[in-house]
Design a protein around this motif. Structure first.
Motif, mmCIF file in Angstrom:
data_model
loop_
_atom_site.group_PDB
_atom_site.id
_atom_site.type_symbol
_atom_site.label_atom_id
_atom_site.label_comp_id
_atom_site.label_asym_id
_atom_site.label_seq_id
_atom_site.Cartn_x
_atom_site.Cartn_y
_atom_site.Cartn_z
ATOM 1 N N ARG A 151 0.826 -1.214 0.000
ATOM 2 C CA ARG A 151 0.000 0.000 0.000
ATOM 3 C C ARG A 151 0.856 1.258 0.000
ATOM 4 N NH1 ARG A 151 -1.150 -1.662 5.646
ATOM 5 N NH2 ARG A 151 -0.147 -0.106 6.976
ATOM 6 N N TYR A 166 -9.294 10.785 2.372
ATOM 7 C CA TYR A 166 -9.064 9.370 2.075
ATOM 8 C C TYR A 166 -7.996 9.208 1.003
ATOM 9 C CZ TYR A 166 -10.123 4.422 2.005
ATOM 10 O OH TYR A 166 -10.020 3.056 2.116
ATOM 11 N N GLU A 185 -4.690 9.656 2.530
ATOM 12 C CA GLU A 185 -4.270 8.468 3.283
ATOM 13 C C GLU A 185 -3.802 7.351 2.355
ATOM 14 O OE1 GLU A 185 -6.592 8.325 7.457
ATOM 15 O OE2 GLU A 185 -7.881 8.100 5.693
ATOM 16 N N GLN A 208 -1.411 4.736 4.132
ATOM 17 C CA GLN A 208 -2.090 4.456 5.397
ATOM 18 C C GLN A 208 -3.396 3.701 5.203
ATOM 19 O OE1 GLN A 208 -2.364 8.368 7.112
ATOM 20 N NE2 GLN A 208 -0.323 8.210 8.032
ATOM 21 N N LYS A 209 -3.928 3.745 4.000
ATOM 22 C CA LYS A 209 -5.174 3.024 3.684
ATOM 23 C C LYS A 209 -4.956 2.166 2.454
ATOM 24 C CE LYS A 209 -8.119 4.939 6.608
ATOM 25 N NZ LYS A 209 -8.802 4.229 7.646
ATOM 26 N N GLU A 210 -5.612 1.006 2.442
ATOM 27 C CA GLU A 210 -5.599 0.113 1.281
ATOM 28 C C GLU A 210 -6.641 0.609 0.287
ATOM 29 O OE1 GLU A 210 -3.823 -2.733 0.764
ATOM 30 O OE2 GLU A 210 -2.906 -2.978 2.738
#
Length: 118
Positions: A5, A36, A39, A44-46
């Protein structure tokens, strides 16, 4: 540990920056919140495949291009981390070279993943 990621986020950020676009512009075009997207870019986010598709569309870049760049970076990161290189074993299969040719050539046997629907 290499995080996919994070590599994906780096590639998406570079694509956006190459175009001179802001997070706000891309998030609006992709219809995803600015927070989002930020991130995702920071790893930090998938990103789901649907979200990744929307971001790629907003950046006007093919998803395969993004994934190829991620794959290249992953290979480099593995080498830098000293990950062992594993050989790919392919079982050869004899295939005639042309019409009337009795001497077969050796080609790797195709798997179901190699077949593309027409």
């Amino acid at each position: 540990m290499i995080l996919l990621r994070r590599l994906l986020g780096d590639v998406l950020r570079r694509q956006r920056q190459r175009q001179g676009r802001t997070l706000r512009e891309v998030s609006a075009a992709a219809r995803v919140s600015l927070g989002y997207l930020s991130e995702v870019e920071r790893g930090q986010k998938e990103a789901s495949s649907e979200l990744l598709s929307a971001i790629c569309d907003a950046l006007d870049v093919r998803m395969s291009e993004v994934m190829r760049e991620v794959s290249d970076e992953l290979s480099l990161a593995e080498l830098a981390a000293g990950e062992p290189v594993r050989p790919i074993l392919v079982e050869p299969v004899a295939v005639p070279s042309g019409p009337g040719d009795r001497m077969p050539s050796l080609l790797p046997k195709a798997s179901a993943m190699d077949v593309v629907a027409a």
